[in-house]
Enzyme design. Structure first.
Site, PDB file in Angstrom:
ATOM      1  N   THR A 214       7.862 -10.539  11.085  1.00  0.00           N
ATOM      2  CA  THR A 214       7.757  -9.516  12.130  1.00  0.00           C
ATOM      3  C   THR A 214       6.934 -10.002  13.314  1.00  0.00           C
ATOM      4  O   THR A 214       7.055  -9.458  14.397  1.00  0.00           O
ATOM      5  CB  THR A 214       7.139  -8.216  11.589  1.00  0.00           C
ATOM      6  OG1 THR A 214       5.786  -8.467  11.211  1.00  0.00           O
ATOM      7  CG2 THR A 214       7.899  -7.688  10.395  1.00  0.00           C
ATOM      8  N   THR A 215       6.097 -11.009  13.106  1.00  0.00           N
ATOM      9  CA  THR A 215       5.356 -11.582  14.226  1.00  0.00           C
ATOM     10  C   THR A 215       6.239 -12.621  14.924  1.00  0.00           C
ATOM     11  O   THR A 215       6.382 -12.615  16.150  1.00  0.00           O
ATOM     12  CB  THR A 215       4.062 -12.267  13.738  1.00  0.00           C
ATOM     13  OG1 THR A 215       3.420 -11.406  12.807  1.00  0.00           O
ATOM     14  CG2 THR A 215       3.120 -12.545  14.881  1.00  0.00           C
TER      15      THR A 215
ATOM     16  N   ASP B 139       4.929  -7.668   1.915  1.00  0.00           N
ATOM     17  CA  ASP B 139       5.614  -8.867   2.394  1.00  0.00           C
ATOM     18  C   ASP B 139       6.063  -9.734   1.222  1.00  0.00           C
ATOM     19  O   ASP B 139       7.179 -10.238   1.197  1.00  0.00           O
ATOM     20  CB  ASP B 139       4.696  -9.688   3.321  1.00  0.00           C
ATOM     21  CG  ASP B 139       4.609  -9.074   4.710  1.00  0.00           C
ATOM     22  OD1 ASP B 139       4.893  -7.871   4.833  1.00  0.00           O
ATOM     23  OD2 ASP B 139       4.251  -9.782   5.671  1.00  0.00           O
TER      24      ASP B 139
ATOM     25  N   ASP C   8      -0.465  -8.460  10.375  1.00  0.00           N
ATOM     26  CA  ASP C   8       0.947  -8.176  10.200  1.00  0.00           C
ATOM     27  C   ASP C   8       1.527  -7.692  11.527  1.00  0.00           C
ATOM     28  O   ASP C   8       1.104  -6.666  12.056  1.00  0.00           O
ATOM     29  CB  ASP C   8       1.091  -7.096   9.124  1.00  0.00           C
ATOM     30  CG  ASP C   8       2.530  -6.913   8.708  1.00  0.00           C
ATOM     31  OD1 ASP C   8       3.041  -7.807   8.034  1.00  0.00           O
ATOM     32  OD2 ASP C   8       3.134  -5.905   9.088  1.00  0.00           O
TER      33      ASP C   8
HETATM   34  N1  LIG Z   1       0.967 -23.445   4.406  1.00  0.00           N
HETATM   35  C1  LIG Z   1       1.615 -23.362   5.569  1.00  0.00           C
HETATM   36  N2  LIG Z   1       1.651 -24.387   6.400  1.00  0.00           N
HETATM   37  C2  LIG Z   1       2.300 -24.290   7.572  1.00  0.00           C
HETATM   38  N3  LIG Z   1       2.938 -23.202   7.998  1.00  0.00           N
HETATM   39  C3  LIG Z   1       2.959 -22.147   7.204  1.00  0.00           C
HETATM   40  C4  LIG Z   1       2.293 -22.149   5.950  1.00  0.00           C
HETATM   41  N4  LIG Z   1       2.461 -20.955   5.381  1.00  0.00           N
HETATM   42  C5  LIG Z   1       3.196 -20.222   6.247  1.00  0.00           C
HETATM   43  N5  LIG Z   1       3.506 -20.924   7.334  1.00  0.00           N
HETATM   44  C6  LIG Z   1       4.305 -20.496   8.488  1.00  0.00           C
HETATM   45  O1  LIG Z   1       3.729 -19.352   9.083  1.00  0.00           O
HETATM   46  C7  LIG Z   1       4.748 -18.583   9.709  1.00  0.00           C
HETATM   47  C8  LIG Z   1       4.634 -17.143   9.320  1.00  0.00           C
HETATM   48  O2  LIG Z   1       3.416 -16.630   9.746  1.00  0.00           O
HETATM   49  P1  LIG Z   1       3.067 -15.085   9.589  1.00  0.00           P
HETATM   50  O3  LIG Z   1       3.353 -14.650   8.199  1.00  0.00           O
HETATM   51  O4  LIG Z   1       1.705 -14.888  10.124  1.00  0.00           O
HETATM   52  O5  LIG Z   1       4.065 -14.398  10.589  1.00  0.00           O
HETATM   53  P2  LIG Z   1       5.423 -13.665  10.327  1.00  0.00           P
HETATM   54  O6  LIG Z   1       5.939 -13.945   8.969  1.00  0.00           O
HETATM   55  O7  LIG Z   1       6.296 -13.996  11.471  1.00  0.00           O
HETATM   56  O8  LIG Z   1       5.039 -12.140  10.506  1.00  0.00           O
HETATM   57  P3  LIG Z   1       4.451 -11.101   9.444  1.00  0.00           P
HETATM   58  O9  LIG Z   1       4.101 -11.841   8.207  1.00  0.00           O
HETATM   59  O10 LIG Z   1       3.289 -10.544  10.160  1.00  0.00           O
HETATM   60  O11 LIG Z   1       5.561 -10.131   9.251  1.00  0.00           O
HETATM   61  C9  LIG Z   1       6.072 -19.152   9.254  1.00  0.00           C
HETATM   62  O12 LIG Z   1       6.671 -19.880  10.285  1.00  0.00           O
HETATM   63  C10 LIG Z   1       5.675 -20.036   8.097  1.00  0.00           C
HETATM   64  O13 LIG Z   1       6.560 -21.119   7.916  1.00  0.00           O
HETATM   65 MG   LIG Z   2       4.787 -13.572   7.195  1.00  0.00          MG
END
Ligand SMILES: Nc1ncnc2c1ncn2[C@@H]1O[C@H](COP(=O)(O)OP(=O)(O)OP(=O)(O)O)[C@@H](O)[C@H]1O
Ligand SMILES: [Mg+2]
Length: 550
Positions: A102-103, A398, A69
């Site tokens: 957040t990432t 989340d 996260d």
């Molecule tokens: N099954 C999937 N296939 C492709 N991309 C995906 C899939 N599931 C999620 N994503 C993508 O992953 C990204 C989010 O990744 P992640 O949750 O690690 O980071 P974040 O949401 O930016 O930060 P955090 O969750 O740490 O607050 C988004 O761009 C989302 O569209």
């Molecule tokens: Mg996320």
């Protein structure tokens, strides 16, 4: 060194800053800030997406956190550089506002700064870059809204897809389906319908965790859990149709504030003294019993003797409940927290269908279920170890936030980098109409957006360049939802059911652009001396010949 202003008429330098203050200006300050912010972005980039890696963070006391996260990683990292701290802040703000992304926000801000650096190298002034970024941000938000789908806030299937998307990127991805259902149940329970749509206060959902069993045992309870046991073994362990007294004072004989001394000479006097104490405690318990309460939750202590009397009257009692739990209980059961026992009446009592002590792991907890206010819910998280439970808590957070986001603003976009590529290509077209340097800034912004699909590809072990080329081609042909398929290649994300709330994407774009612009506008860093000498911003990357100070 103290700062000296150029010599005055008399030829004397004027000192305006304290001894030990450090200062860096112009390009040096800008480059050092950009470099620091980029390091932060680079650090979290590997944890983005369903194939992102986790980080193990070890605090100075040896506490270990394992997470992917973004906000948590940066919070635990104890960052010192002022510009890097701004990146941490933006991640935190995103967490508070929308709970996810957040990432991404930090990664995007890092790439925006990298692009800005290239523009600075071409002698484009930071003001022009900031203006170009601002115009591009407004356009990007417009494009995001154009490609967003409006859904129904109660559309469980869509809520589930979005909740599963966010949890698929976390350690708990194996259990995403079940956890998504729990998150949806919880949010829909506490959602309040208003004229303008639904309102959800995530704080109405209490999250409790206890290591042991497995994540499968995670449950939503319609009510409140107190991590306390029933105080006396003689008390009932279960009460149905509970009338609950919420007391905020100790059920004990008050101790005097000064040291008192009583002389007891005869055994009868001793007995009279003890009898008096007993009488006072009995009186307190009688007041509770007289209110017809059969459950007592006390914020302070309960004397052993009082416990005994309460047990004899068939009252289930819990002591030392936290203030926040007392407040939640008052809200959930419709009761009132009473300070003075003399004031307690039947009207102050709260109601719950069932109050019961249950064993959770090695502990005994009291469950208060079937409350008057159905909006009181608790999620009880279980899992193999405390690390798993902690990360599960962050993932459920989340999930809850994403469901809340959609229930409050029922618009979604497909994920997997597809909105970023689509917005980027529309921005590039729009930028063509702009003139000169502003066009370069807008193009830089458009290209920066591609960092998200590129990071998703990289983390999935794919070639980011190949994937980006394919993605651009797909979007060029009108495949708006083409995104990075984690198992390899480019696929339609809408068909795969990878959806995210529109507000999360909006927040990412807005906040990343904001922090990048803020960092770009700084051309002077004046740091007061610190005892540890840590006040001075670290030196930036080595200076090239063209980077001499302004
Ligand atoms: N099954 C999937 N296939 C492709 N991309 C995906 C899939 N599931 C999620 N994503 C993508 O992953 C990204 C989010 O990744 P992640 O949750 O690690 O980071 P974040 O949401 O930016 O930060 P955090 O969750 O740490 O607050 C988004 O761009 C989302 O569209
Ligand atoms: Mg996320």
């Amino acid at each position: 060194m103290a700062e000296a202003i150029p010599a005055t008429i008399s030829g004397q330098p004027v000192l305006i800053l304290k001894e030990g203050t450090s200062r860096s200006r112009g390009k040096e300050a800008q480059r050092s800030n950009i470099a620091a912010a980029k390091v932060v972005a680079e650090t979290v980039k590997s944890s983005i997406g369903p194939k992102g890696m986790d980080k193990m963070l070890v605090a100075s006391f040896g506490d270990v956190t394992i997470t992917n996260d973004g906000a948590t990683i940066l919070k635990e990292m104890d960052i010192e550089h002022p510009a890097a701290k701004m990146m941490v802040e933006v991640s935190k703000t995103t967490d508070n506002e929308v709970g996810d992304g957040t990432t991404s926000v930090v990664v995007l801000a890092g790439r925006l700064l990298e692009k800005a650096e290239e523009l600075l190298d071409q002698n484009i002034h930071s003001t022009i870059i900031v203006d170009g970024y601002k115009a591009a941000t407004d356009k990007a938000l417009g494009f995001l809204n154009e490609i967003a789908l409006t859904v129904k806030p109660e559309d469980r299937a869509m809520l589930k897809k979005a909740a599963m998307t966010t949890m698929a990127t976390k350690m708990v991805s194996e259990n995403k389906e079940m956890l998504a259902d729990i998150a949806i149940d919880a949010v829909l329970k506490v959602a309040q319908k208003t004229k303008e749509g639904y309102k959800v206060d995530i704080d109405d959902i209490k999250v409790e965790k206890k290591a042991g069993e497995s994540i499968d045992e995670t449950k939503m309870i319609e009510g409140i859990i107190l991590d306390k046991e029933v105080v006396h073994s003689g008390m009932p362990k279960r009460i149905q149709d509970a009338k609950i007294a919420l007391i905020n004072s100790a059920i004990e004989v008050e101790k005097t504030e000064f040291t008192a001394k009583i002389n007891i000479e005869k055994p009868e006097e001793m007995k009279a003294f003890l009898d008096e104490e007993e009488r006072v405690l009995k009186g307190m318990v009688d007041k509770i019993v007289a209110s017809k309460a059969n459950v007592l939750v006390c914020q302070k202590g309960i004397d052993d003797l009082a416990q005994h009397y309460l047990a004899k009257s068939g009252v289930l009692a819990v002591r030392r409940a936290s203030e926040s739990n007392m407040e939640k209980l008052a809200k959930a059961t419709g009761g009132r927290v009473v300070v003075n026992l003399d004031d307690l009446t039947g009207q102050d009592l709260g109601y719950a269908k069932n109050v019961e002590e249950r064993k959770i792991g090695d502990d005994k907890w009291v469950f208060i279920e079937g409350c008057k206010n159905p909006q009181a819910v608790t999620i009880l998280i279980r899992g193999g170890t405390s690390k798993v439970v902690d990360e599960a808590e962050r993932s459920i957070h989340d999930g809850l936030c994403v469901v809340r986001d959609i229930v409050q603003k029922p618009c979604v976009v497909a994920g997997g980098g597809s909105p970023e590529v689509e917005v980027s290509s529309r921005l590039k077209q729009w930028a063509e109409k702009l003139s000169g340097k502003e066009q370069l800034a807008a193009l830089g912004f458009a290209e920066a957006l591609e960092v998200i699909p590129s990071a998703l590809a990289e983390n999935a072990g794919l070639d980011p360049v190949d994937i980006l080329v394919n993605l651009r081609a797909a979007h060029g042909k009108g495949d708006t939802y083409a995104g990075v398929y984690a198992e390899g290649g480019v696929r339609d994300m809408a068909k795969l059911g990878v959806y995210e709330p529109l507000v999360v994407k909006e927040q990412i774009v807005k906040s990343a652009s904001e922090v990048a612009s803020m960092i770009l506008r700084i051309d002077d860093v004046i740091a007061a001396s610190k005892s540890g000498g840590a006040g001075a911003p670290p030196k930036g990357p080595p200076k090239g010949p063209e980077e001499s100070e302004d």
